[in-house]
Scaffold this motif. Sequence first.
Motif, PDB file in Angstrom:
ATOM      1  N   ASP A  37       0.806  -1.222   0.000  1.00 40.06           N
ATOM      2  CA  ASP A  37       0.000   0.000   0.000  1.00 40.06           C
ATOM      3  C   ASP A  37       0.844   1.279   0.000  1.00 40.06           C
ATOM      4  O   ASP A  37       0.497   2.248  -0.673  1.00 40.06           O
ATOM      5  N   CYS A  70      -4.602   6.138  -5.137  1.00 43.63           N
ATOM      6  CA  CYS A  70      -6.047   6.336  -5.044  1.00 43.63           C
ATOM      7  C   CYS A  70      -6.770   5.158  -5.698  1.00 43.63           C
ATOM      8  O   CYS A  70      -6.488   4.810  -6.850  1.00 43.63           O
ATOM      9  N   ASP A  71      -7.691   4.549  -4.984  1.00 43.80           N
ATOM     10  CA  ASP A  71      -8.457   3.427  -5.518  1.00 43.80           C
ATOM     11  C   ASP A  71      -9.336   3.844  -6.694  1.00 43.80           C
ATOM     12  O   ASP A  71      -9.690   3.015  -7.523  1.00 43.80           O
ATOM     13  N   ARG A  72      -9.672   5.114  -6.760  1.00 46.67           N
ATOM     14  CA  ARG A  72     -10.625   5.564  -7.772  1.00 46.67           C
ATOM     15  C   ARG A  72      -9.938   5.980  -9.068  1.00 46.67           C
ATOM     16  O   ARG A  72     -10.345   5.581 -10.150  1.00 46.67           O
ATOM     17  N   LEU A  74      -6.234   6.115  -9.468  1.00 49.64           N
ATOM     18  CA  LEU A  74      -4.885   5.541  -9.550  1.00 49.64           C
ATOM     19  C   LEU A  74      -3.761   6.563  -9.485  1.00 49.64           C
ATOM     20  O   LEU A  74      -2.605   6.222  -9.687  1.00 49.64           O
ATOM     21  N   LYS A 129     -10.431   2.256   2.384  1.00 48.36           N
ATOM     22  CA  LYS A 129     -10.474   2.779   1.015  1.00 48.36           C
ATOM     23  C   LYS A 129      -9.548   3.985   0.912  1.00 48.36           C
ATOM     24  O   LYS A 129      -9.607   4.893   1.741  1.00 48.36           O
ATOM     25  N   HIS A 130      -8.693   3.987  -0.117  1.00 48.32           N
ATOM     26  CA  HIS A 130      -7.784   5.112  -0.330  1.00 48.32           C
ATOM     27  C   HIS A 130      -8.337   5.945  -1.484  1.00 48.32           C
ATOM     28  O   HIS A 130      -8.180   5.569  -2.644  1.00 48.32           O
ATOM     29  N   VAL A 131      -8.992   7.033  -1.182  1.00 43.55           N
ATOM     30  CA  VAL A 131      -9.564   7.863  -2.243  1.00 43.55           C
ATOM     31  C   VAL A 131      -9.301   9.338  -1.956  1.00 43.55           C
ATOM     32  O   VAL A 131      -9.262   9.765  -0.806  1.00 43.55           O
ATOM     33  N   CYS A 137      -9.825  13.939  -7.700  1.00 41.62           N
ATOM     34  CA  CYS A 137      -9.326  12.826  -8.510  1.00 41.62           C
ATOM     35  C   CYS A 137      -8.930  13.305  -9.907  1.00 41.62           C
ATOM     36  O   CYS A 137      -9.373  14.352 -10.379  1.00 41.62           O
TER      37      CYS A 137
END
Length: 201
Positions: A37, A70-72, A74, A129-131, A137
Amino acid sequence: MGKFTEFKIQLKSLPEGTHQYDFHLGKKFFENMESADIHDADLHVGLAVTCKRDIYTLDFTITGTITLICDRCLDDLVMPVDTTYHINVKYGDDYNDEADDMLVIPESDNYLNVAYMLYDTVALTIPMKHVHPMGKCNRQMSQMLRKHRARPADEDSELEDQLIEEMETMDDPADDTGRPSDPRWDALKGLASDGGDNVNE
């Protein structure tokens, strides 16, 4: 010299009293830990070790930032860290970490390596969650994600659609001026321009 030699505390040689230690945790530390991570870091660690009779009290303070993905969208996600950790250590016959606030180490160990304590303490600060915050974003990546992802007809999908719409409307297009190309969303952009015609080739 081992990867974590600098994190060894020579407990048995410490006189009674409080002793201060300082460490820096950067990208190399988390690479050595093989962290999935944490991709970069700039963390300062302050450690106070208080020796009183046969008990060693360790108080950690960790501050700085870590870089996640970021999970959303990248893109890099820089997250602040400000956390503490407290544990007591004593010598005994065998290693025992069953108690939350007491660690027993064998009499044969002259030192305690705190590297894994530091890693675990930082890792526990990472959210599930990493956002990015709403509107922060990568706008192009968000658009490509919306265009190419599967859309099951359920409430979660509708909520995600709404979030992506809000991201797109809140992002400032002026922020993209002069921004270097990102190969991750370039690849998705290429899929959009192909229109999926090459799927069966």
